[in-house]
Structure formats: C-alpha cells, structure tokens
Design an enzyme around this catalytic site. Structure first.
Site, PDB file in Angstrom:
ATOM      1  N   ASP A  95       0.842  -0.700  -0.164  1.00 26.61           N
ATOM      2  CA  ASP A  95       0.127  -0.250  -0.185  1.00 26.61           C
ATOM      3  C   ASP A  95       0.441   1.453   0.069  1.00 26.61           C
ATOM      4  OD1 ASP A  95      -2.198  -1.315   0.704  1.00 26.61           O
ATOM      5  OD2 ASP A  95      -2.054  -1.168   2.367  1.00 26.61           O
ATOM      6  N   THR A 129       9.559   9.791   6.236  1.00 27.39           N
ATOM      7  CA  THR A 129      10.435   9.787   7.897  1.00 27.39           C
ATOM      8  C   THR A 129      10.941  10.195   8.464  1.00 27.39           C
ATOM      9  OG1 THR A 129       8.070   9.219   8.968  1.00 27.39           O
ATOM     10  CG2 THR A 129       9.456  10.178  10.763  1.00 27.39           C
ATOM     11  N   ARG A 248      -3.735   5.653   3.887  1.00 27.13           N
ATOM     12  CA  ARG A 248      -4.638   5.668   4.924  1.00 27.13           C
ATOM     13  C   ARG A 248      -5.945   5.082   4.885  1.00 27.13           C
ATOM     14  NH1 ARG A 248      -3.653  12.672   5.026  1.00 27.13           N
ATOM     15  NH2 ARG A 248      -1.849  12.212   6.213  1.00 27.13           N
ATOM     16  N   THR A 370      -0.465  11.654  12.016  1.00 29.78           N
ATOM     17  CA  THR A 370      -1.261  11.588  13.668  1.00 29.78           C
ATOM     18  C   THR A 370      -3.409  12.163  13.608  1.00 29.78           C
ATOM     19  OG1 THR A 370      -1.187  13.837  14.095  1.00 29.78           O
ATOM     20  CG2 THR A 370       0.385  11.744  14.246  1.00 29.78           C
ATOM     21  N   ARG A 380      -9.883  22.031   7.286  1.00 33.44           N
ATOM     22  CA  ARG A 380      -8.857  22.465   5.891  1.00 33.44           C
ATOM     23  C   ARG A 380     -10.237  22.270   4.847  1.00 33.44           C
ATOM     24  NH1 ARG A 380      -3.645  21.388   4.736  1.00 33.44           N
ATOM     25  NH2 ARG A 380      -3.032  21.182   6.595  1.00 33.44           N
TER      26      ARG A 380
HETATM   27  C1  LIG Z   1       5.705   1.922  14.791  1.00 29.91           C
HETATM   28  C2  LIG Z   1       6.607   3.117  13.801  1.00 29.91           C
HETATM   29  C3  LIG Z   1       5.998   2.765  12.410  1.00 29.91           C
HETATM   30  C4  LIG Z   1       5.844   3.506  11.306  1.00 29.91           C
HETATM   31  N1  LIG Z   1       6.314   3.827  10.306  1.00 29.91           N
HETATM   32  C5  LIG Z   1       7.204   4.619   9.011  1.00 29.91           C
HETATM   33  C6  LIG Z   1       7.708   3.860   7.775  1.00 29.91           C
HETATM   34  O1  LIG Z   1       7.615   3.132   7.501  1.00 29.91           O
HETATM   35  N2  LIG Z   1       7.326   4.564   6.748  1.00 29.91           N
HETATM   36  C7  LIG Z   1       7.453   6.259   7.439  1.00 29.91           C
HETATM   37  O2  LIG Z   1       8.050   7.102   6.711  1.00 29.91           O
HETATM   38  N3  LIG Z   1       7.005   6.274   8.792  1.00 29.91           N
HETATM   39  C8  LIG Z   1       6.844   5.677   9.576  1.00 29.91           C
HETATM   40  N4  LIG Z   1       6.317   6.148  11.300  1.00 29.91           N
HETATM   41  C9  LIG Z   1       6.373   7.226  11.190  1.00 29.91           C
HETATM   42  C10 LIG Z   1       5.087   8.159  11.480  1.00 29.91           C
HETATM   43  O3  LIG Z   1       3.960   7.931  10.628  1.00 29.91           O
HETATM   44  C11 LIG Z   1       5.598   9.826  11.942  1.00 29.91           C
HETATM   45  O4  LIG Z   1       5.795   8.798  13.950  1.00 29.91           O
HETATM   46  C12 LIG Z   1       3.855  10.048  12.247  1.00 29.91           C
HETATM   47  O5  LIG Z   1       3.815  10.896  11.141  1.00 29.91           O
HETATM   48  C13 LIG Z   1       4.311  11.547  13.357  1.00 29.91           C
HETATM   49  O6  LIG Z   1       5.293  12.367  12.684  1.00 29.91           O
HETATM   50  P1  LIG Z   1       6.592  11.942  14.110  1.00 29.91           P
HETATM   51  O7  LIG Z   1       6.658  11.231  15.326  1.00 29.91           O
HETATM   52  O8  LIG Z   1       7.686  13.038  13.938  1.00 29.91           O
HETATM   53  O9  LIG Z   1       5.504  13.006  15.767  1.00 29.91           O
HETATM   54  P2  LIG Z   1       5.750  14.562  15.364  1.00 29.91           P
HETATM   55  O10 LIG Z   1       5.474  15.087  14.086  1.00 29.91           O
HETATM   56  O11 LIG Z   1       6.210  15.347  16.106  1.00 29.91           O
HETATM   57  O12 LIG Z   1       4.122  15.480  16.216  1.00 29.91           O
HETATM   58  C14 LIG Z   1       4.190  15.081  17.929  1.00 29.91           C
HETATM   59  C15 LIG Z   1       2.881  15.625  18.249  1.00 29.91           C
HETATM   60  O13 LIG Z   1       2.851  17.151  17.798  1.00 29.91           O
HETATM   61  C16 LIG Z   1       1.320  17.525  16.448  1.00 29.91           C
HETATM   62  N5  LIG Z   1       1.536  17.958  15.655  1.00 29.91           N
HETATM   63  C17 LIG Z   1       2.198  18.236  14.840  1.00 29.91           C
HETATM   64  N6  LIG Z   1       2.117  18.590  13.667  1.00 29.91           N
HETATM   65  C18 LIG Z   1       1.122  19.300  14.782  1.00 29.91           C
HETATM   66  C19 LIG Z   1       0.137  20.055  13.859  1.00 29.91           C
HETATM   67  N7  LIG Z   1       0.461  21.268  13.001  1.00 29.91           N
HETATM   68  N8  LIG Z   1      -1.372  20.994  14.461  1.00 29.91           N
HETATM   69  C20 LIG Z   1      -1.407  19.919  15.748  1.00 29.91           C
HETATM   70  N9  LIG Z   1      -0.745  18.713  16.340  1.00 29.91           N
HETATM   71  C21 LIG Z   1       0.229  19.225  15.359  1.00 29.91           C
HETATM   72  C22 LIG Z   1       1.319  15.570  16.196  1.00 29.91           C
HETATM   73  O14 LIG Z   1      -0.334  15.441  16.609  1.00 29.91           O
HETATM   74  C23 LIG Z   1       1.571  14.654  17.578  1.00 29.91           C
HETATM   75  O15 LIG Z   1       0.825  14.205  18.777  1.00 29.91           O
HETATM   76  C24 LIG Z   1       6.504   4.658  11.956  1.00 29.91           C
HETATM   77  C25 LIG Z   1       6.111   5.471  12.734  1.00 29.91           C
HETATM   78  C26 LIG Z   1       5.997   4.475  14.425  1.00 29.91           C
HETATM   79  C27 LIG Z   1       5.694   4.546  15.617  1.00 29.91           C
END
Ligand SMILES: Cc1cc2nc3c(=O)[nH]c(=O)nc-3n(C[C@H](O)[C@H](O)[C@H](O)COP(=O)(O)OP(=O)(O)OC[C@H]3O[C@@H](n4cnc5c(N)ncnc54)[C@H](O)[C@@H]3O)c2cc1C
Length: 382
Positions: A95, A129, A248, A370, A380
């Site tokens: 996917d 990421t 999604r 998230t 939006r």
């Molecule tokens: C087990 C696991 C597997 C994963 N697998 C993959 C993968 O295969 N490939 C990949 O690319 N990624 C992967 N991810 C990454 C995942 O998609 C990200 O963790 C996710 O997109 C959130 O990014 P972040 O962790 O940097 O959190 P952040 O972006 O730092 O967010 C932290 C908090 O702030 C909030 N926040 C951020 N921006 C805003 C906003 N504009 N308004 C309000 N709230 C906000 C978020 O909702 C969250 O609650 C994985 C993550 C995990 C834990």
C-alpha cells in the site's frame, strides 16, 4: 445486518489467506516477535501464493487486481488471528511502496522492481519520516545530488518499517540543492537498493507489532541510477499527497478489523469466564459493554466498507480518507481498551490476541498521519 462488501471471489481468496495464515504463521509468530523479524521465506511463500503485489499487472508477474476488497480480506485475516505485524509489513510493501511505482514509475523502473516485489524476493520499505520531519515532511533533509546520470543519496530516516531486513526503500529526498528553502517542488522519490553506503539501525523495541522490524536507515552517498527516480524530479511531495487516500484507507481497514476482533475476543472470553459463581455475560455491565463494542464495531465497519467502495470507484479524496482513518483508528484504540478490560489480567498478556490489538491500535492514531493531522486535513477542506 448482512455485510454487503464481498462477493464470491473475495470469499475464495479468504480461504487461501486463512490457509496461508494457519500454515505459515500460526505457532511461529511468537518467535518472530522475539526476533523482530518476519522470516524471508514467509515473504517468498506469500509471493508464491499470490498474496503480494495484487495490483501489479500480469506483464510484471502480478494479477492486475485493482479491486481493493482483496487487500481488505488479507488484512482482516491477519488481524483476526492476532498476526497484526504481518498485516503491517505487507501493508508497507503493497500500500505504501507499490502504488507509487505503478502510478509514476517508468516502464524500465516497473520491469526492474515489480516482479521482485510480487514474488517476495525483494522486501521494500517506504522511507519518508526523519528525526526532524514526521508530520511536517517539508522539513525532510535527506538529499539527492546529481552525479552524471546517477544520483547520490545522503541522509537519515527513522521509524521505517521493513528497514532492518528489507532490501530496498522508497526514499523521499530533497533535490533542490542545499541552500534554498524547501518548497512544494523541492523533493523527489527514489527506489534505493541496499548497496554501498546504505545501512540500518537495530530494530526499535516497540510496544506492539513486535514481529515487524522498524528501524533507522542511513544513506551515505548511496548511488542510484536515473532509472530509479520515481516519476519526475520535484514531484515527490505531490505524489505523496496523491497517494495518501490509499495509505490512510489501508490503516482504517486494519483499524476496523481490530474493532471487530476486539468485540469477538471479548465476547468469547466473557462467555467462558466466571466470577462469584456467575458467567461474566450474566452481569448487566458486561452485556452493556459488549453491546457498545458490537455497535461501534459495526458503525466503523460500515463507514470503512463505504470508503473501500469509494476508493474502488476512484472517489475517495484526501479529506474522506482522513475522516475514515481518524474515526477507525480512534475507535480501534477505544474498543480494544474496553475489550481488554473485559479480559481482566489475561488481557495484559501478549499471547492473548486482545493484547496484540491494544498495542497495535495505539500506533494507528500516529502512523500514516496523526489524528491531529487528520483533523487538520478535514478542517482545511471545509
Ligand atoms: C511503529 C512505527 C512505524 C512507522 N513506520 C513508518 C514507515 O514505515 N515509514 C515512514 O516514513 N514513517 C513511519 N513512521 C512514522 C510516523 O508516520 C510518524 O511517527 C508520524 O507521522 C508522526 O510524526 P512524528 O513522530 O515526527 O511526530 P511529530 O510530527 O513530531 O508530532 C508530535 C505531536 O505533535 C502533533 N502535531 C504535529 N504537527 C501538528 C499540527 N500542525 N497541529 C496539531 N498538532 C500537531 C502530532 O499530532 C503529535 O501528537 C512510523 C512510526 C512508528 C511509531
């Protein structure tokens, strides 16, 4: 109410998936959780059984199935049996990586990658990421620099599923030089194969989905040929945006399967457990909780099924997909928690599928965008 999503072909495919699950996974999964790895032979067997790359056209070794209901069947089978990490690992391959290659890849790129993805000999990951870029992908720092006809990729990715044991990764990198501020056209996508300069960290010690490996990836001037550029230079972010509905929807499907499984597991447990001389289902509180679980699982399933049909019709837009992912993942978190409570202490033991559902569902409101980002997307578009 009878569920109207599936037809005869899907049910036949379900038999194949159930058989594969029983033969290749049951009884072995607990060891994979300790190893943080799904063995390579399982990928190959999935390939031989036609469970990978369903959408790949026949000329590249696939079956050319563009009906998403077959992917739903597969996810449901893995989730129901508590093998959620297999659902996640295959999801990343099918996917998250595949749609980009199918939609934007050149004929040469497709010929190179698709047959290997279908037969399971190449395991792929999707590396968007980074330590400084999760929700905000414009902060991506991994860069790709031209070197003759080739590209040299340098940077670091984190939280990447299938990274530690995978063979190649779809990587989002900046292609606009170092100094400029990133804009909508600053990024491109590349298929990057494990080779000199490509390395990974140890699998993270995750709270759930432990059989799938999630790790960091490091690229130190990894050489990538022009063939492995996916689509056009500068279109990386627009491609990611365009593919979000499928990514999604897939997570919503898994979340909905968790909701249904949570209800079924809670019902099974409470029917067979007694306290104070009474079976748990004889308490009104238990029946009320089960009634809520069943109702909410059905509501979620109806919504997700509708989204699957809309996706098949090419009508699921980014905001719709965000709604369905938000609802289903938040429901899975809530329902698996309630169902775990009905298991008492047994719910806290990982060999019980409800514990698998509970820890897996905790990821679903984070991964793939998230819940806060889903609300942003929906808000939006209003
Ligand atoms: C087990 C696991 C597997 C994963 N697998 C993959 C993968 O295969 N490939 C990949 O690319 N990624 C992967 N991810 C990454 C995942 O998609 C990200 O963790 C996710 O997109 C959130 O990014 P972040 O962790 O940097 O959190 P952040 O972006 O730092 O967010 C932290 C908090 O702030 C909030 N926040 C951020 N921006 C805003 C906003 N504009 N308004 C309000 N709230 C906000 C978020 O909702 C969250 O609650 C994985 C993550 C995990 C834990």
């Amino acid at each position: 109410m009878k569920r109207a999503l599936f037809e005869e072909d899907h049910e036949q495919f379900r038999e194949l998936a159930t058989e594969f699950n029983a033969r290749e996974i049951s009884g072995k999964y607990a060891q994979w959780e300790k190893d943080h790895q799904i063995p390579r032979e399982v990928w190959q067997s999935a390939g031989e059984n036609g469970l990978l790359g369903l959408a790949v056209p026949e000329e590249f070794g696939g079956m050319g199935i563009d009906d998403y209901r077959f992917r739903v069947v597969l996810d449901e089978e893995f989730v129901r049996s508590g093998h959620l990490a297999v659902a996640l690992a295959f999801h990343l391959h099918d996917d998250l990586v595949l749609p980009y290659l199918l939609s934007y890849g050149s004929a040469e790129l497709k010929a190179k990658w698709l047959p290997r993805m279908v037969d399971g000999s190449t395991i792929t990951s999707c590396a968007l990421t980074e330590p400084g870029a999760g929700s905000d992908l414009r902060a991506v720092r991994t860069k790709a620099v031209r070197d003759g006809d080739d590209w040299l990729i340098s940077g670091q990715k984190t939280f990447i599923g299938n990274a530690a044991f995978g063979d190649a990764s779809l990587v989002l990198a900046r292609t606009d030089g170092e100094s400029s501020r990133a804009g909508a056209h600053s990024f491109s996508l590349f298929m990057v194969e494990r080779s000199e300069g490509y390395s990974n960290g140890k699998p993270f010690d995750k709270m759930g989905l432990r059989a799938s490996d999630t790790a960091e990836l490091f690229f130190d001037e990894v050489r990538v040929s022009a063939t492995d550029l996916v689509g056009e230079v500068g279109q990386g972010l627009s491609y990611v945006k365009a593919q979000l509905p499928q990514a999604r929807l897939a997570l919503a499907v898994a979340a909905s399967a968790i909701c249904s499984a949570s209800f079924e597991q809670a019902l099974e447990h409470t029917k067979n457990r007694s306290t104070f001389g009474q079976v748990l289902t004889e308490y009104q509180n238990t029946r009320f909780e089960l009634a809520d679980l069943k109702t909410e699982a059905h509501v979620t399933q109806s919504f997700v099924d509708r989204a699957v049909l809309a996706f098949n019709e090419g009508e699921l837009n980014a905001s719709d997909a965000a709604e369905v992912k938000l609802w289903a993942s938040e429901s899975a978190k809530k329902l698996s928690d309630k169902a775990l409570q009905l298991h008492g202490g047994y719910g806290y033991i990982m060999e019980y599928p409800i514990a698998q559902s509970f820890t897996a569902s905790r990821l679903l409101t984070i991964f793939g965008g998230t819940s806060e980002i889903m609300r942003e997307t929906i808000g939006r578009a209003l």
